[in-house]
Design a protein around this motif. Sequence first.
Motif, mmCIF file in Angstrom:
data_model
loop_
_atom_site.group_PDB
_atom_site.id
_atom_site.type_symbol
_atom_site.label_atom_id
_atom_site.label_comp_id
_atom_site.label_asym_id
_atom_site.label_seq_id
_atom_site.Cartn_x
_atom_site.Cartn_y
_atom_site.Cartn_z
ATOM 1 N N ASN A 166 0.775 -1.210 -0.075
ATOM 2 C CA ASN A 166 0.096 -0.041 -0.056
ATOM 3 C C ASN A 166 0.888 1.515 0.126
ATOM 4 O O ASN A 166 0.952 1.842 1.024
ATOM 5 C CB ASN A 166 -0.911 0.147 1.360
ATOM 6 N N GLU A 167 1.390 1.830 -0.968
ATOM 7 C CA GLU A 167 2.471 2.782 -1.372
ATOM 8 C C GLU A 167 1.665 4.100 -1.436
ATOM 9 O O GLU A 167 0.700 3.858 -2.273
ATOM 10 C CB GLU A 167 3.387 2.251 -2.344
ATOM 11 N N LYS A 168 2.164 4.936 -1.008
ATOM 12 C CA LYS A 168 1.417 6.367 -1.172
ATOM 13 C C LYS A 168 1.373 6.577 -2.835
ATOM 14 O O LYS A 168 2.500 6.419 -3.377
ATOM 15 C CB LYS A 168 1.722 7.446 -0.534
ATOM 16 N N GLU A 169 0.371 7.187 -3.073
ATOM 17 C CA GLU A 169 0.231 7.632 -4.654
ATOM 18 C C GLU A 169 -0.093 6.867 -5.608
ATOM 19 O O GLU A 169 -0.110 7.392 -6.736
ATOM 20 C CB GLU A 169 1.233 8.664 -4.817
ATOM 21 N N ILE A 170 0.053 5.443 -5.310
ATOM 22 C CA ILE A 170 -0.513 4.482 -6.357
ATOM 23 C C ILE A 170 -1.830 4.472 -6.047
ATOM 24 O O ILE A 170 -2.676 4.847 -5.221
ATOM 25 C CB ILE A 170 0.150 3.146 -6.226
ATOM 26 N N TYR A 171 -2.620 3.400 -7.097
ATOM 27 C CA TYR A 171 -3.992 3.169 -7.008
ATOM 28 C C TYR A 171 -4.380 2.946 -5.603
ATOM 29 O O TYR A 171 -5.195 3.284 -4.880
ATOM 30 C CB TYR A 171 -4.509 2.510 -8.086
ATOM 31 N N GLY A 172 -3.666 1.499 -5.133
ATOM 32 C CA GLY A 172 -4.088 1.017 -3.848
ATOM 33 C C GLY A 172 -2.980 1.741 -2.665
ATOM 34 O O GLY A 172 -2.296 0.973 -2.249
ATOM 35 N N ASP A 173 -3.239 2.983 -2.502
ATOM 36 C CA ASP A 173 -2.625 3.425 -1.053
ATOM 37 C C ASP A 173 -3.744 3.519 0.028
ATOM 38 O O ASP A 173 -3.152 3.901 1.174
ATOM 39 C CB ASP A 173 -2.153 5.056 -1.547
ATOM 40 N N THR A 174 -5.056 3.680 -0.370
ATOM 41 C CA THR A 174 -5.802 3.605 1.002
ATOM 42 C C THR A 174 -6.538 2.277 1.131
ATOM 43 O O THR A 174 -6.580 1.389 0.134
ATOM 44 C CB THR A 174 -7.096 4.414 0.851
ATOM 45 N N PRO A 175 -7.177 2.034 2.338
ATOM 46 C CA PRO A 175 -7.669 0.661 2.445
ATOM 47 C C PRO A 175 -8.751 0.169 1.700
ATOM 48 O O PRO A 175 -8.802 -0.775 1.246
ATOM 49 C CB PRO A 175 -8.090 0.746 3.951
ATOM 50 N N GLU A 176 -9.582 1.299 1.419
ATOM 51 C CA GLU A 176 -10.871 0.805 0.503
ATOM 52 C C GLU A 176 -10.209 0.414 -1.033
ATOM 53 O O GLU A 176 -10.841 -0.559 -1.559
ATOM 54 C CB GLU A 176 -11.706 2.199 0.228
ATOM 55 N N ARG A 177 -9.151 1.181 -1.489
ATOM 56 C CA ARG A 177 -8.742 0.906 -2.867
ATOM 57 C C ARG A 177 -8.178 -0.460 -2.819
ATOM 58 O O ARG A 177 -7.993 -1.211 -4.032
ATOM 59 C CB ARG A 177 -8.119 2.057 -3.544
ATOM 60 N N VAL A 178 -7.509 -0.697 -1.595
ATOM 61 C CA VAL A 178 -6.354 -1.930 -1.530
ATOM 62 C C VAL A 178 -7.360 -3.251 -1.612
ATOM 63 O O VAL A 178 -7.406 -3.965 -2.360
ATOM 64 C CB VAL A 178 -5.781 -2.127 -0.247
ATOM 65 N N LEU A 179 -8.559 -2.884 -0.821
ATOM 66 C CA LEU A 179 -9.595 -3.835 -0.848
ATOM 67 C C LEU A 179 -10.282 -4.077 -2.335
ATOM 68 O O LEU A 179 -10.605 -5.257 -2.653
ATOM 69 C CB LEU A 179 -10.526 -3.550 0.168
ATOM 70 N N ASP A 180 -10.593 -3.046 -2.846
ATOM 71 C CA ASP A 180 -11.069 -2.895 -4.310
ATOM 72 C C ASP A 180 -10.233 -4.132 -5.191
ATOM 73 O O ASP A 180 -10.571 -4.721 -5.921
ATOM 74 C CB ASP A 180 -11.081 -1.682 -4.866
ATOM 75 N N ILE A 181 -8.688 -3.678 -5.243
ATOM 76 C CA ILE A 181 -7.820 -4.623 -6.037
ATOM 77 C C ILE A 181 -8.115 -5.922 -5.606
ATOM 78 O O ILE A 181 -8.332 -6.841 -6.503
ATOM 79 C CB ILE A 181 -6.383 -4.136 -5.902
ATOM 80 N N LEU A 182 -7.929 -6.397 -4.497
ATOM 81 C CA LEU A 182 -7.924 -7.621 -3.847
ATOM 82 C C LEU A 182 -9.298 -8.443 -4.384
ATOM 83 O O LEU A 182 -9.281 -9.529 -4.698
ATOM 84 C CB LEU A 182 -7.520 -7.927 -2.480
ATOM 85 N N GLU A 183 -10.352 -7.780 -4.123
ATOM 86 C CA GLU A 183 -11.563 -8.282 -4.172
ATOM 87 C C GLU A 183 -12.049 -8.451 -5.676
ATOM 88 O O GLU A 183 -12.643 -9.341 -6.327
ATOM 89 C CB GLU A 183 -12.751 -7.659 -3.501
ATOM 90 N N THR A 184 -11.517 -7.341 -6.538
ATOM 91 C CA THR A 184 -11.993 -7.512 -7.951
ATOM 92 C C THR A 184 -11.249 -8.454 -8.522
ATOM 93 O O THR A 184 -11.614 -9.290 -9.532
ATOM 94 C CB THR A 184 -11.519 -5.982 -8.617
ATOM 95 N N VAL A 185 -9.783 -8.536 -8.432
ATOM 96 C CA VAL A 185 -8.726 -9.610 -9.113
ATOM 97 C C VAL A 185 -9.197 -10.998 -8.686
ATOM 98 O O VAL A 185 -9.151 -12.034 -9.339
ATOM 99 C CB VAL A 185 -7.445 -9.192 -8.799
ATOM 100 N N ASN A 186 -9.513 -11.033 -7.116
ATOM 101 C CA ASN A 186 -9.995 -12.321 -6.673
ATOM 102 C C ASN A 186 -8.925 -13.439 -6.969
ATOM 103 O O ASN A 186 -9.759 -14.613 -7.448
ATOM 104 C CB ASN A 186 -11.525 -12.433 -6.979
ATOM 105 N N SER A 187 -7.777 -13.436 -6.873
ATOM 106 C CA SER A 187 -7.049 -14.481 -7.257
ATOM 107 C C SER A 187 -6.076 -14.930 -5.905
ATOM 108 O O SER A 187 -5.540 -14.072 -5.287
ATOM 109 C CB SER A 187 -5.738 -13.788 -8.012
ATOM 110 N N PRO A 188 -5.780 -16.210 -5.613
ATOM 111 C CA PRO A 188 -5.003 -16.734 -4.537
ATOM 112 C C PRO A 188 -3.588 -16.448 -4.673
ATOM 113 O O PRO A 188 -2.592 -16.218 -3.696
ATOM 114 C CB PRO A 188 -5.180 -18.240 -4.509
ATOM 115 N N ALA A 189 -3.231 -15.554 -5.748
ATOM 116 C CA ALA A 189 -1.808 -15.363 -6.251
ATOM 117 C C ALA A 189 -1.692 -13.636 -6.032
ATOM 118 O O ALA A 189 -0.506 -13.162 -6.255
ATOM 119 C CB ALA A 189 -1.439 -15.732 -7.690
ATOM 120 N N LEU A 190 -2.609 -13.135 -5.284
ATOM 121 C CA LEU A 190 -2.471 -11.881 -5.043
ATOM 122 C C LEU A 190 -2.975 -11.570 -3.699
ATOM 123 O O LEU A 190 -4.091 -11.703 -3.553
ATOM 124 C CB LEU A 190 -3.147 -11.046 -6.421
#
Length: 299
Positions: A166-190
């Motif tokens: 969760n690096e600052k200034e990338i898409y996934g820098d806030t908890p909500e957007r990190v969750l968005d990535i993980l739930e959208t991609v939905n892969s055991p490899a991420l």
Amino acid sequence: MAVPGPQAAVFSKVEAPLPNAQHPTWTLSGFGDEVDPDPKVQVAVLQALGASHIEVRSAWGTNVSELDDAQVAELKAVLDGAGMKVSAVASPIGKVDISLPADHEVTRLRRIIEVAKALDTRYIRLFSFFRAADQTPEDIRDAVMERMSLMAAEAEGAGVVLIHENEKEIYGDTPERVLDILETVNSPALRAAWDNANFVQVGVKPFTDAYAMLRPHLEYLQVKDAVAATGVVVPTGEGDGELMETLAALRSDGYTGFASLEPHLAVQHELGGYSGPAAFGVAARAFRAAADSVGITLA
């Protein structure tokens, strides 16, 4: 181990474990290039601080994404000779502008996967892309998801696990957007690499705002703290990263994975940071004191 100064007050917030409580063991690692460019020095310092693993971001001043086969083999020989294992490859994948073609980072990831396999680790750190100054996170969401899905598929096929920081200034820098990535991609490899300091630097209270949301996806702990008012990175317990609460919760939840020191106490820049042996030691001892205080054994 007693820790003087401002950390003492932070430690008092978390109830000490009962004497007969079982102490889980976490595997201590650290970013070797925060110690020194020379892998031999990196290993010597990490082992002196009680670490059994190293996180590889660069060696001899060369980023892991640019090491050639001969350099990777030499690095592996250095690590094997010292009995040091690799917790993760700290790649720069995804720390680029989203405007690059989708296959740009997929191609780089394929090389990083080769390096990870040569170094005998299954974890590869990555990021979720920068955007232009006139773009919002929403503007780049679809492009981020496309790229993260492609890379997760690549990783899944290769039998490795991508851990998103969760690096600052990338898409996934806030908890909500990190969750968005993980739930959208939905892969055991991420999965999620958790960094308290990075959350502080984007105005998030890590434990209060993010822990419950992201704990089901948390795979790997990167250890650093930061001061909310300035964003300055500091040793464990000296900032606003709610590390004590996080450590205690992870202990209670049964976490037994890696804890990787990334102190950033001397220099911090886009592709990493540097501490030097002395400051790295300060960070390591502060973290060990914190772990001890909540009943976690580091090995």
